[in-house]
Motif scaffolding. Sequence first.
Motif, PDB file in Angstrom:
ATOM      1  N   ASP A 123       0.874  -1.171   0.000  1.00  0.00           N
ATOM      2  CA  ASP A 123       0.000   0.000   0.000  1.00  0.00           C
ATOM      3  C   ASP A 123       0.908   1.216   0.000  1.00  0.00           C
ATOM      4  O   ASP A 123       1.561   1.517   1.000  1.00  0.00           O
TER       5      ASP A 123
ATOM      6  N   LEU B 263       4.739  -0.462   9.584  1.00  0.00           N
ATOM      7  CA  LEU B 263       3.840  -1.145   8.656  1.00  0.00           C
ATOM      8  C   LEU B 263       3.045  -2.242   9.354  1.00  0.00           C
ATOM      9  O   LEU B 263       1.893  -2.516   8.998  1.00  0.00           O
TER      10      LEU B 263
ATOM     11  N   ASN C 179      -1.237  -1.318  13.666  1.00  0.00           N
ATOM     12  CA  ASN C 179      -2.542  -0.804  13.251  1.00  0.00           C
ATOM     13  C   ASN C 179      -2.627   0.676  13.618  1.00  0.00           C
ATOM     14  O   ASN C 179      -2.170   1.082  14.683  1.00  0.00           O
ATOM     15  N   TYR C 180      -3.199   1.457  12.742  1.00  0.00           N
ATOM     16  CA  TYR C 180      -3.370   2.865  13.072  1.00  0.00           C
ATOM     17  C   TYR C 180      -4.691   3.355  12.493  1.00  0.00           C
ATOM     18  O   TYR C 180      -5.206   2.804  11.514  1.00  0.00           O
TER      19      TYR C 180
ATOM     20  N   GLY D 169      -0.684  10.819   7.419  1.00  0.00           N
ATOM     21  CA  GLY D 169      -1.475  10.288   6.317  1.00  0.00           C
ATOM     22  C   GLY D 169      -1.506  11.242   5.141  1.00  0.00           C
ATOM     23  O   GLY D 169      -0.569  12.003   4.904  1.00  0.00           O
TER      24      GLY D 169
ATOM     25  N   ARG E  88       0.507   3.964   2.657  1.00  0.00           N
ATOM     26  CA  ARG E  88       0.877   3.452   3.977  1.00  0.00           C
ATOM     27  C   ARG E  88       2.398   3.402   4.145  1.00  0.00           C
ATOM     28  O   ARG E  88       2.943   3.793   5.181  1.00  0.00           O
TER      29      ARG E  88
ATOM     30  N   LYS F 172      -6.787   5.819  10.461  1.00  0.00           N
ATOM     31  CA  LYS F 172      -6.574   6.786   9.390  1.00  0.00           C
ATOM     32  C   LYS F 172      -7.405   8.043   9.641  1.00  0.00           C
ATOM     33  O   LYS F 172      -8.447   7.995  10.302  1.00  0.00           O
TER      34      LYS F 172
ATOM     35  N   ARG G 138       3.748   6.942   4.447  1.00  0.00           N
ATOM     36  CA  ARG G 138       3.478   7.483   5.786  1.00  0.00           C
ATOM     37  C   ARG G 138       4.529   6.996   6.780  1.00  0.00           C
ATOM     38  O   ARG G 138       5.060   7.776   7.584  1.00  0.00           O
ATOM     39  N   CYS G 139       4.846   5.699   6.729  1.00  0.00           N
ATOM     40  CA  CYS G 139       5.840   5.150   7.658  1.00  0.00           C
ATOM     41  C   CYS G 139       7.233   5.702   7.361  1.00  0.00           C
ATOM     42  O   CYS G 139       8.026   5.947   8.278  1.00  0.00           O
TER      43      CYS G 139
ATOM     44  N   ASP H 275      -8.452  -0.090   9.990  1.00  0.00           N
ATOM     45  CA  ASP H 275      -8.115   0.789   8.866  1.00  0.00           C
ATOM     46  C   ASP H 275      -6.905   0.308   8.077  1.00  0.00           C
ATOM     47  O   ASP H 275      -6.802   0.552   6.869  1.00  0.00           O
ATOM     48  N   SER H 276      -5.967  -0.363   8.739  1.00  0.00           N
ATOM     49  CA  SER H 276      -4.749  -0.786   8.051  1.00  0.00           C
ATOM     50  C   SER H 276      -5.018  -1.850   6.999  1.00  0.00           C
ATOM     51  O   SER H 276      -4.166  -2.115   6.155  1.00  0.00           O
TER      52      SER H 276
END
Length: 368
Positions: free
Chosen positions: A49, A73, A76-77, A229, A52, A79, A55-56, A103-104
Amino acid sequence: MPHAGSPSDIAAKRRRRQQLPATLKKWWPWWLLLPGCLASWTRYVEEYDSIRVARCDARCGENHPDECVENCLASNYTKPGYCPERMSMTPFEAACLVACVDDSRCPDLAKCCSHDCGITCMHPIGLDSQNDLPAVPENLQIQQQKRNLVLLTWRNGRPGIGNMSAIDNDGDVRYLVEERHLVGPRYLESRLSSWAVCHVSTKPHATLRGKLKTGHWYQFRVAAVNENGSRGYSQPSRPFKTKEPRNPKEPQNLTLSNARLIGEKLRINLRWVKPASDVPISFYKVFWSRFIHGPTNDSILVYHKTILKDKTCYELKNLEFKCQYFLQVQAVAMYGGRRLTSRKASKVFNSTDYMAYVQCSRDNQRKQ
């Protein structure tokens, strides 16, 4: 207890059907196709993704250890944004399925939202009011400076509603550049490929060197991503066409092997290596000709065969013994209605010496 098919059972099913949301009843036949679609969607998210990962990467910063990104990665977070109301759901979003757990598990900006009939990934609302997200890039421009060099530029977009400080608080931002394309002289949006990441930048521009193929149409879009995000992708760029394609190179490394006599006729395999080409090879043409001495004049007998693009080998059959053959292979690429042909690669074969190619075949088998 009523058994299946009894009047009471049928009446119960009818009552349950009447209790379904109006949107669900309207699209019920279409949803029968969803399980396979969701399976491939889930595999895509689990594999990669891009938002994702970006973002990381922004969260861990430059010169970060790989462990930081891997832990990010794996976590879980939640969004940004909010789940939409049921009345605004698309048929896909309102499906009676459990398609995610958090959401992940949802791609890109989508959130995992519960509704009357299941839990599915939905596009969020309220991103414009988030003050910790970078603005959507604007004014995406394309400049082709050389045949294999393209420069993309854009500017940071304006902040969302009630979010005048967004531009100043972007922090460490990653710009994801995605492209979709098609090959051919005419632009047809319905034939464009799926969006795919082609570049990641930390500045509002990108240089694409050697990544675009000639004879193709391209469209680009850009998303700005920080540790919190993204608001999503920019509007797609105008369609951009690279230079006209050149003819394919000629097939390489013509070789003969596996020669054998069948009765009084000879068979032998002709192989070649796929050549470089600006546009995909459509098929090959194989020619073999034999010089014939006549009582009054000489002539050349020519045979030819069309070979599928995935094949790089052809078995020549019914060759005469003690004759000399001239072998040729040509690559052909179709570009719209135009045929692009390579030069013919050639090789001379004297069938008197066929035993040399029997030994060649045995040597190749030993190596394998």
